[in-house]
Design an enzyme around this catalytic site. Sequence first.
Site, PDB file in Angstrom:
ATOM      1  CE  LYS A 120      46.151  38.193  31.864  1.00 13.32           C
ATOM      2  NZ  LYS A 120      46.075  37.861  30.457  1.00 13.32           N
ATOM      3  CE  LYS A 202      50.711  33.292  34.746  1.00 14.05           C
ATOM      4  NZ  LYS A 202      49.840  32.920  33.668  1.00 14.05           N
ATOM      5  CE  LYS A 205      53.162  36.200  27.245  1.00 11.50           C
ATOM      6  NZ  LYS A 205      53.116  35.231  26.194  1.00 11.50           N
TER       7      LYS A 205
END
Length: 337
Positions: A120, A202, A205
């Site tokens: 992130k 993965k 969203k």
Amino acid sequence: MQQTETKERKKVIFSAIQPTGTFTLGNYLGAIRNWIPLQEEFNCIYALADLHAITVRQDPKKFRENIYEAYALLLACGIDLEKSLFFIQSHVSTHAQAAWLLNCYTQFGELSRMTQFKDKSARHTDNINAGLFTYPSLMAGDILLYQADMVPVGADQMQHLELTRNIAERFNGIYGNVFKVPEGFTPKVGARVKSLQDPTKKMSKSDENANSYIAILDKPEVIMKKFRRAVTDSEACVRYAEGKDGINNLMGIYSAVTGKSNAEIEQEFDGKGYGDFKTAVGEAVVEELRPIQEKFGKYIQDKAYLKECYEKSAEIARKISQRTLDKAMKKIGFVLK
Ligand code: TYM
């Protein structure tokens, strides 16, 4: 509702999900779907992790809508408030308090090793905030406050679970038995659903390419289209094998939804092309999601009902979690109110 407070000898399950945009098939197969049957046997406590969500910048209006949507969607998936608690994390202030305490028992080096933080912070270079870094301590607080025995999660959260266990053991090592050391567990199939466009990553969203994920609320024709466009390989043979990431992923999804083994799937599509297989996977997913989408449509229109549900659960969660927080604070040496 009363049940959750009194039946304390049942094993406690805790899990949570971030209300950031609609949930994906990965969230569903890796986590949510497994939460439902657990309610029959265990004392289940589920939460919407809205505090975790602000580690990434959220648009206020959209964020609020996402929280309602996520709450309604999880009810539609089958969370049953006669059996379980389901609340919004920020409504139970003990979570933020526990996060601070646990931050002081979590090492910088441990947090630096978290792969989610590394991912992130690489993706949001303009906002590598301290919350993104200490996010796992908040997650540890969520779990430890309820003395959870087991935490059902997808494979990507197992590292945070391990850290939670380490924090609990460290705290217990200093102060005695304060926290239950929880076990994480992932489903056999569906623990790691991959992107339909890049099956080495993965399904997420937050992916910019909407074709890479199936949202639980995607319309049937959109689901079918996304599966038709899913990246595969040039072998044109439905079989599970190393290097066939796209097909392996589709087989995993099909297996999770239909309960068929890889051998059964290979047999079913023996001599057939990828087109037939993708259609079958799409149709199976559409049928799995249809009843959820219908129920969601009803819940989302009834904000008063949603409020009644999340308030009731939060009230009980406050009492349960306060007990653990008080215990921990007393051990540390705080003067309790
Ligand atoms: P979150 O919101 O990213 O994801 C919620 C759940 O969905 C699982 N999941 C997947 N499983 C399989 N394949 C995928 N592609 C996939 N993507 C997501 C996740 O593993 C997770 O179980 N920090 C957590 C939320 C949280 C939490 C907690 C979880 C906050 N406090 C306490 C457990 C216990 C998170 O961001 O999950």
